[in-house]
Motif scaffolding. Structure first.
Motif, PDB file in Angstrom:
ATOM      1  N   THR A  47      55.794  39.220  85.623  1.00  0.00           N
ATOM      2  CA  THR A  47      56.983  38.360  85.651  1.00  0.00           C
ATOM      3  C   THR A  47      56.614  36.941  86.062  1.00  0.00           C
ATOM      4  N   GLN A  48      55.801  36.812  87.100  1.00  0.00           N
ATOM      5  CA  GLN A  48      55.401  35.488  87.559  1.00  0.00           C
ATOM      6  C   GLN A  48      54.549  34.775  86.507  1.00  0.00           C
ATOM      7  N   LEU A  49      53.654  35.497  85.863  1.00  0.00           N
ATOM      8  CA  LEU A  49      52.835  34.880  84.816  1.00  0.00           C
ATOM      9  C   LEU A  49      53.705  34.382  83.666  1.00  0.00           C
ATOM     10  N   ARG A  50      54.693  35.187  83.259  1.00  0.00           N
ATOM     11  CA  ARG A  50      55.602  34.764  82.183  1.00  0.00           C
ATOM     12  C   ARG A  50      56.300  33.462  82.568  1.00  0.00           C
ATOM     13  N   LYS A  51      56.804  33.393  83.786  1.00  0.00           N
ATOM     14  CA  LYS A  51      57.501  32.186  84.251  1.00  0.00           C
ATOM     15  C   LYS A  51      56.553  30.993  84.331  1.00  0.00           C
ATOM     16  N   LEU A  52      55.320  31.230  84.760  1.00  0.00           N
ATOM     17  CA  LEU A  52      54.341  30.146  84.871  1.00  0.00           C
ATOM     18  C   LEU A  52      53.911  29.645  83.493  1.00  0.00           C
TER      19      LEU A  52
END
Length: 128
Positions: A47-52
């Motif tokens: 999830t964090q990678l997608r947002k980044l």
């Protein structure tokens, strides 16, 4: 618009990505975070990678096997990568001819606000 709150999980992901040389898979990144004592689920890493990626704070490339790899980029302008399929080494490349070609193709076909991701991969000199 992507959620860009500076959460503890986001800081963990960015911190480890900042120390990694080259591109890394989400699974490998998760293992590194856990090894550092972090407590974050693999789903949260994704999830964090997608947002980044959405906020352009992290670059993503796709391997020829379909795996996504991530890297905290040091260049803040649009660029492309040349990646080794064997060892994963990457080089950031400037390709003005490619940008011109992409723009011409978009214009010819009536497209505006063009965005693109182009991945070049091969075998680096070290691995040959």
């Amino acid at each position: 618009m992507a959620n860009t709150r500076n959460t503890a999980q986001r800081r963990e992901v960015i911190g480890v990505l900042g120390r990694v040389q080259g591109f890394v898979s989400a699974q490998d990144l998760h293992e590194l975070i856990i090894k550092d004592g972090g407590q974050i689920s693999l789903a949260t890493v994704y999830t964090q990678l997608r947002k980044l990626v959405e906020s352009k704070d992290v670059d993503i490339v796709m391997t020829d096997r379909g795996e996504s790899l991530y890297r905290r980029c040091v260049v803040d302008v649009h660029h492309h990568h040349l990646a080794c399929r064997n060892c994963g080494a990457t080089i950031e490349v400037d390709a003005p001819q490619l940008e011109k070609w992409a723009s011409e193709i978009a214009t010819k076909n009536g497209f505006k606000d063009l965005r693109h991701v182009i991945e070049l991969n091969g075998i680096c000199q070290k691995c040959q």
